[in-house]
Scaffold this motif. Structure first.
Motif, PDB file in Angstrom:
ATOM      1  N   PHE A  14       3.999   5.130  -3.938  1.00 32.48           N
ATOM      2  CA  PHE A  14       3.915   6.580  -3.918  1.00 32.48           C
ATOM      3  C   PHE A  14       2.491   7.040  -4.212  1.00 32.48           C
ATOM      4  CE2 PHE A  14       3.918  10.410  -6.663  1.00 32.48           C
ATOM      5  CZ  PHE A  14       4.222  11.349  -5.687  1.00 32.48           C
ATOM      6  N   GLU A  15       1.896   6.479  -5.265  1.00 29.23           N
ATOM      7  CA  GLU A  15       0.550   6.904  -5.659  1.00 29.23           C
ATOM      8  C   GLU A  15      -0.485   6.532  -4.603  1.00 29.23           C
ATOM      9  OE1 GLU A  15      -2.341   5.651  -9.265  1.00 29.23           O
ATOM     10  OE2 GLU A  15      -0.562   6.808  -9.825  1.00 29.23           O
ATOM     11  N   ALA A  16      -0.381   5.325  -4.025  1.00 32.29           N
ATOM     12  CA  ALA A  16      -1.338   4.898  -3.009  1.00 32.29           C
ATOM     13  C   ALA A  16      -1.260   5.791  -1.777  1.00 32.29           C
ATOM     14  CB  ALA A  16      -1.082   3.444  -2.624  1.00 32.29           C
ATOM     15  N   ALA A  17      -0.034   6.181  -1.395  1.00 34.02           N
ATOM     16  CA  ALA A  17       0.132   7.074  -0.244  1.00 34.02           C
ATOM     17  C   ALA A  17      -0.530   8.420  -0.511  1.00 34.02           C
ATOM     18  CB  ALA A  17       1.614   7.263   0.055  1.00 34.02           C
ATOM     19  N   PHE A  54       8.049  -6.819   3.150  1.00 36.67           N
ATOM     20  CA  PHE A  54       8.269  -7.058   1.732  1.00 36.67           C
ATOM     21  C   PHE A  54       7.185  -6.356   0.932  1.00 36.67           C
ATOM     22  CE2 PHE A  54       7.414  -9.458  -2.166  1.00 36.67           C
ATOM     23  CZ  PHE A  54       8.654  -9.347  -2.779  1.00 36.67           C
ATOM     24  N   CYS A  55       7.603  -5.566  -0.039  1.00 35.85           N
ATOM     25  CA  CYS A  55       6.680  -4.812  -0.888  1.00 35.85           C
ATOM     26  C   CYS A  55       6.675  -5.445  -2.276  1.00 35.85           C
ATOM     27  CB  CYS A  55       7.113  -3.353  -0.975  1.00 35.85           C
ATOM     28  SG  CYS A  55       7.390  -2.569   0.647  1.00 35.85           S
ATOM     29  N   GLY A  56       5.617  -6.132  -2.603  1.00 36.26           N
ATOM     30  CA  GLY A  56       5.556  -6.849  -3.871  1.00 36.26           C
ATOM     31  C   GLY A  56       5.006  -6.036  -5.017  1.00 36.26           C
ATOM     32  N   THR A  57       4.662  -4.750  -4.760  1.00 36.39           N
ATOM     33  CA  THR A  57       4.182  -3.878  -5.825  1.00 36.39           C
ATOM     34  C   THR A  57       5.262  -2.859  -6.171  1.00 36.39           C
ATOM     35  OG1 THR A  57       3.113  -2.523  -4.134  1.00 36.39           O
ATOM     36  CG2 THR A  57       1.743  -4.140  -5.258  1.00 36.39           C
ATOM     37  N   HIS A  71      -7.290  -3.609 -11.875  1.00 37.28           N
ATOM     38  CA  HIS A  71      -7.532  -3.182 -10.494  1.00 37.28           C
ATOM     39  C   HIS A  71      -6.202  -3.002  -9.766  1.00 37.28           C
ATOM     40  CE1 HIS A  71      -6.553  -7.263  -9.083  1.00 37.28           C
ATOM     41  NE2 HIS A  71      -7.361  -7.739 -10.025  1.00 37.28           N
ATOM     42  N   SER A  72      -6.277  -2.587  -8.521  1.00 37.43           N
ATOM     43  CA  SER A  72      -5.134  -2.502  -7.600  1.00 37.43           C
ATOM     44  C   SER A  72      -4.028  -1.613  -8.166  1.00 37.43           C
ATOM     45  CB  SER A  72      -4.617  -3.909  -7.267  1.00 37.43           C
ATOM     46  OG  SER A  72      -5.664  -4.730  -6.791  1.00 37.43           O
ATOM     47  N   ASP A  73      -2.812  -2.132  -8.188  1.00 37.74           N
ATOM     48  CA  ASP A  73      -1.651  -1.357  -8.645  1.00 37.74           C
ATOM     49  C   ASP A  73      -1.520  -1.314 -10.162  1.00 37.74           C
ATOM     50  OD1 ASP A  73      -1.176  -4.138  -8.592  1.00 37.74           O
ATOM     51  OD2 ASP A  73       0.992  -3.836  -8.603  1.00 37.74           O
ATOM     52  N   GLN A  74      -2.362  -2.041 -10.860  1.00 34.36           N
ATOM     53  CA  GLN A  74      -2.179  -2.245 -12.291  1.00 34.36           C
ATOM     54  C   GLN A  74      -2.248  -0.960 -13.136  1.00 34.36           C
ATOM     55  OE1 GLN A  74      -5.003  -5.402 -13.070  1.00 34.36           O
ATOM     56  NE2 GLN A  74      -4.138  -6.636 -11.391  1.00 34.36           N
ATOM     57  N   PRO A  75      -3.169  -0.022 -12.864  1.00 33.81           N
ATOM     58  CA  PRO A  75      -3.169   1.222 -13.656  1.00 33.81           C
ATOM     59  C   PRO A  75      -1.862   1.996 -13.538  1.00 33.81           C
ATOM     60  CG  PRO A  75      -5.227   0.985 -12.450  1.00 33.81           C
ATOM     61  CD  PRO A  75      -4.317  -0.079 -11.936  1.00 33.81           C
ATOM     62  N   THR A  76      -1.292   2.047 -12.335  1.00 32.79           N
ATOM     63  CA  THR A  76      -0.014   2.729 -12.141  1.00 32.79           C
ATOM     64  C   THR A  76       1.092   2.030 -12.911  1.00 32.79           C
ATOM     65  OG1 THR A  76      -0.686   3.408  -9.913  1.00 32.79           O
ATOM     66  CG2 THR A  76       1.661   3.500 -10.416  1.00 32.79           C
ATOM     67  N   ASN A  77       1.125   0.709 -12.820  1.00 29.05           N
ATOM     68  CA  ASN A  77       2.152  -0.058 -13.523  1.00 29.05           C
ATOM     69  C   ASN A  77       2.048   0.122 -15.033  1.00 29.05           C
ATOM     70  OD1 ASN A  77       2.745  -1.017 -10.967  1.00 29.05           O
ATOM     71  ND2 ASN A  77       1.674  -2.953 -11.255  1.00 29.05           N
ATOM     72  N   ALA A  78       0.806   0.164 -15.535  1.00 28.43           N
ATOM     73  CA  ALA A  78       0.597   0.339 -16.974  1.00 28.43           C
ATOM     74  C   ALA A  78       1.153   1.682 -17.440  1.00 28.43           C
ATOM     75  CB  ALA A  78      -0.893   0.235 -17.303  1.00 28.43           C
ATOM     76  N   ASP A 109      13.710   7.107  -4.875  1.00 28.63           N
ATOM     77  CA  ASP A 109      14.206   8.295  -4.178  1.00 28.63           C
ATOM     78  C   ASP A 109      13.067   9.024  -3.472  1.00 28.63           C
ATOM     79  OD1 ASP A 109      16.779   7.781  -4.999  1.00 28.63           O
ATOM     80  OD2 ASP A 109      16.682   9.123  -6.735  1.00 28.63           O
ATOM     81  N   ILE A 110      11.905   9.081  -4.111  1.00 25.73           N
ATOM     82  CA  ILE A 110      10.746   9.739  -3.497  1.00 25.73           C
ATOM     83  C   ILE A 110      10.284   8.961  -2.268  1.00 25.73           C
ATOM     84  CG2 ILE A 110       8.303  10.298  -3.832  1.00 25.73           C
ATOM     85  CD1 ILE A 110       8.974  10.892  -6.772  1.00 25.73           C
ATOM     86  N   LEU A 111      10.235   7.621  -2.379  1.00 26.78           N
ATOM     87  CA  LEU A 111       9.775   6.796  -1.252  1.00 26.78           C
ATOM     88  C   LEU A 111      10.645   6.999  -0.024  1.00 26.78           C
ATOM     89  CD1 LEU A 111       8.723   3.220  -2.448  1.00 26.78           C
ATOM     90  CD2 LEU A 111       7.292   5.169  -1.861  1.00 26.78           C
ATOM     91  N   ALA A 112      11.935   7.135  -0.225  1.00 27.43           N
ATOM     92  CA  ALA A 112      12.862   7.276   0.910  1.00 27.43           C
ATOM     93  C   ALA A 112      12.549   8.500   1.760  1.00 27.43           C
ATOM     94  CB  ALA A 112      14.291   7.353   0.392  1.00 27.43           C
ATOM     95  N   LEU A 113      11.812   9.456   1.202  1.00 26.56           N
ATOM     96  CA  LEU A 113      11.475  10.686   1.920  1.00 26.56           C
ATOM     97  C   LEU A 113      10.063  10.671   2.502  1.00 26.56           C
ATOM     98  CD1 LEU A 113      12.989  13.275  -0.601  1.00 26.56           C
ATOM     99  CD2 LEU A 113      14.028  12.372   1.488  1.00 26.56           C
ATOM    100  N   ARG A 114       9.317   9.613   2.228  1.00 25.14           N
ATOM    101  CA  ARG A 114       7.936   9.570   2.712  1.00 25.14           C
ATOM    102  C   ARG A 114       7.871   9.096   4.155  1.00 25.14           C
ATOM    103  NH1 ARG A 114       4.345  11.109  -0.484  1.00 25.14           N
ATOM    104  NH2 ARG A 114       2.818  10.483   1.079  1.00 25.14           N
ATOM    105  N   GLU A 115       6.793   9.453   4.826  1.00 24.23           N
ATOM    106  CA  GLU A 115       6.647   9.169   6.262  1.00 24.23           C
ATOM    107  C   GLU A 115       6.759   7.688   6.567  1.00 24.23           C
ATOM    108  OE1 GLU A 115       3.317   9.743   9.848  1.00 24.23           O
ATOM    109  OE2 GLU A 115       2.949  10.546   7.830  1.00 24.23           O
TER     110      GLU A 115
END
Length: 447
Positions: free
Chosen positions: A154-157, A145-148, A362-369, A205-211
């Motif tokens: 994508f950005e974290a990867a 389960f991915c809660g973010t 912190h964490s995922d928050q800058p991306t979400n913003a 769509d981008i995630l579906a192509l990631r390793e």
């Protein structure tokens, strides 16, 4: 169709509210709407926390879930440090590390349920380690389960691939913790994400192509939070909702930085001044971040400028404990949300059609913003991430509040937020993208 009792689902959340909350909603969806047998396995204190903070569902619905209290040894429960230069909740790291002790009792529970089920479905937060190999159990399947947000995955990867950048989002200890936990995700049969195509089609769509995701299905089934009825008249309504009842539509700014963030005393003073100077009504949740021992420290004694609450009486209200955020965002009086941009808060705001004043910490928050402000155009960033160590001045707080609550720019944000809310709510109905993804997922389990 096969009998639902032949499929047993076990939900394994990470023990913090932002992770417990969506998985409890998911459990209730599976048990009440799809008739599946659902088990929810966490520590006793966090099971209790999840139940007491339930929103959008009648309390009676909890009886449809089997809760399991997993034993956890005593751990330190230090207070958060609001003066820390790094706003990440490092005080919770002892709790995070202690989840290793849950592997053995959790494995025993899963083996027991596997023996009495035709098919065992294990849904675990990506931060949890199971101590149980579904791949070697013929009737078991596990799903991460991915809660973010998909955007953050994508950005974290990208940052991990570059070997730099994550240290600005979290503590070194937590980064090492996450690296260890990633291994469990590789053995999962698929990924469940609390988002939908209406919000993050490009990133899905981008995630579906990631390793990490390649060759495995991704089920975008969000938002998992219920969409409340505006102006709910339940007799057990919280007092802050009663306060909101006395104000005109779209006139109140709701201010809350979530359950894992604590702002400094200096920042508290500047925020108070900015809210007062804006002249707009506000409901401000001023509390410390959760501790490991959540119920020993449920409220806050944070100080405000002398005479502040009396000076804003009738216009502003300060709440020092936990509040029913979903009902606040759904209330007709709420016109804007000043938020840390945790993903649950983002999805709740979007589903309720409320524009966001994004204040990532912190964490995922800058991306979400950035996703809300630049991608969806339903908000504005209060403080850019490049200035994250600076105190936001009262003048900037006043400027942002006025921007969202007044004038042409604010009107455009509100219109886009309302449109996005309608689209997201439609995704949850028959024929919608999230509902269809959920139906496909459950049908696969029942095959």
């Amino acid at each position: 169709m096969l009998n639902a009792d032949e499929v047993t689902v076990v939900i394994v959340p990470f023990p913090s509210h932002g992770h417990l909350n969506p998985l409890l909603h998911f459990s209730l969806l599976l048990s009440t709407r799809y008739g599946l047998t659902v088990h929810f396995a966490s520590t006793a204190s966090h099971n209790r926390q999840a139940k007491l903070r339930l929103q959008g569902w009648p309390l009676s619905s909890l009886s449809s879930i089997h809760f399991h209290d997993l034993p956890l040894p005593p751990i330190p429960s230090p207070p958060p440090n609001p003066q820390s230069p790094n706003s990440f909740p490092t005080h919770l790291q002892p709790l995070f590390d202690a989840t290793d002790h849950l592997r053995s009792p959790l494995s025993s529970l899963l083996l027991s349920l596997s023996a009495s089920s035709r098919r065992l479905i294990v849904i675990h937060d990506r931060h949890m380690s199971l101590g149980f190999d579904a791949a070697t159990t013929p009737n078991a399947e596990s799903y991460a389960f991915c809660g973010t947000s998909a955007a953050f995955h994508f950005e974290a990867a990208q940052l991990m691939k570059q070997g730099t950048g994550l240290e600005e989002l979290a503590s070194p200890e937590f980064i090492r913790f996450i690296e260890r936990r990633r291994r469990d995700g590789f053995t999962s049969s698929g990924f469940i994400i609390n988002t939908c195509r209406e919000v993050e089609s490009e990133f899905l769509d981008i995630l579906a192509l990631r390793e990490d995701f390649l060759g495995k299905p991704i089920f975008a089934i969000g938002p998992l939070n219920p969409v409340p009825i505006h102006n709910n008249t339940d007799i057990n309504r919280d007092e802050c909702l009663e306060w909101l009842d006395g104000h005109p539509p779209c006139s109140v700014v709701y201010v809350s930085f979530g359950t894992m963030s604590t702002i400094s005393d200096e920042q508290t003073e500047q925020l108070a001044s900015g809210l007062r100077r804006s002249g707009h009504r506000f409901l401000w949740v001023l509390r410390d971040a959760d501790r490991a021992d959540i119920f020993a420290f449920e409220s806050s004694s944070r100080r405000l400028p002398a005479g502040f609450e009396k000076a804003v009486e009738g216009v502003g209200k300060v709440v020092r404990g936990w509040v029913p955020q979903l009902d606040i965002l759904a209330h007709r009086a709420t016109g804007g949300f000043m938020s840390h941009c945790g993903w649950n808060s983002c999805m709740e705001a979007v589903s309720c059609g409320v524009p966001v004043m994004a204040w990532p910490m912190h964490s995922d928050q800058p991306t979400n913003a950035r996703l809300l402000a630049e991608g969806l155009k339903v908000g504005v960033v209060v403080r850019g991430w490049d200035r994250r160590r600076e105190v936001v001045a009262a003048e900037r707080v006043e400027e942002v509040v006025r921007m969202v609550m007044e004038g042409e720019e604010g009107r455009s944000m509100r219109e886009k937020a309302v449109e996005m809310g309608e689209a997201v709510r439609a995704a949850l109905k028959d024929g919608g993208s999230a509902k269809e993804a959920m139906d496909v997922l459950v049908a696969h389990w029942r095959r």
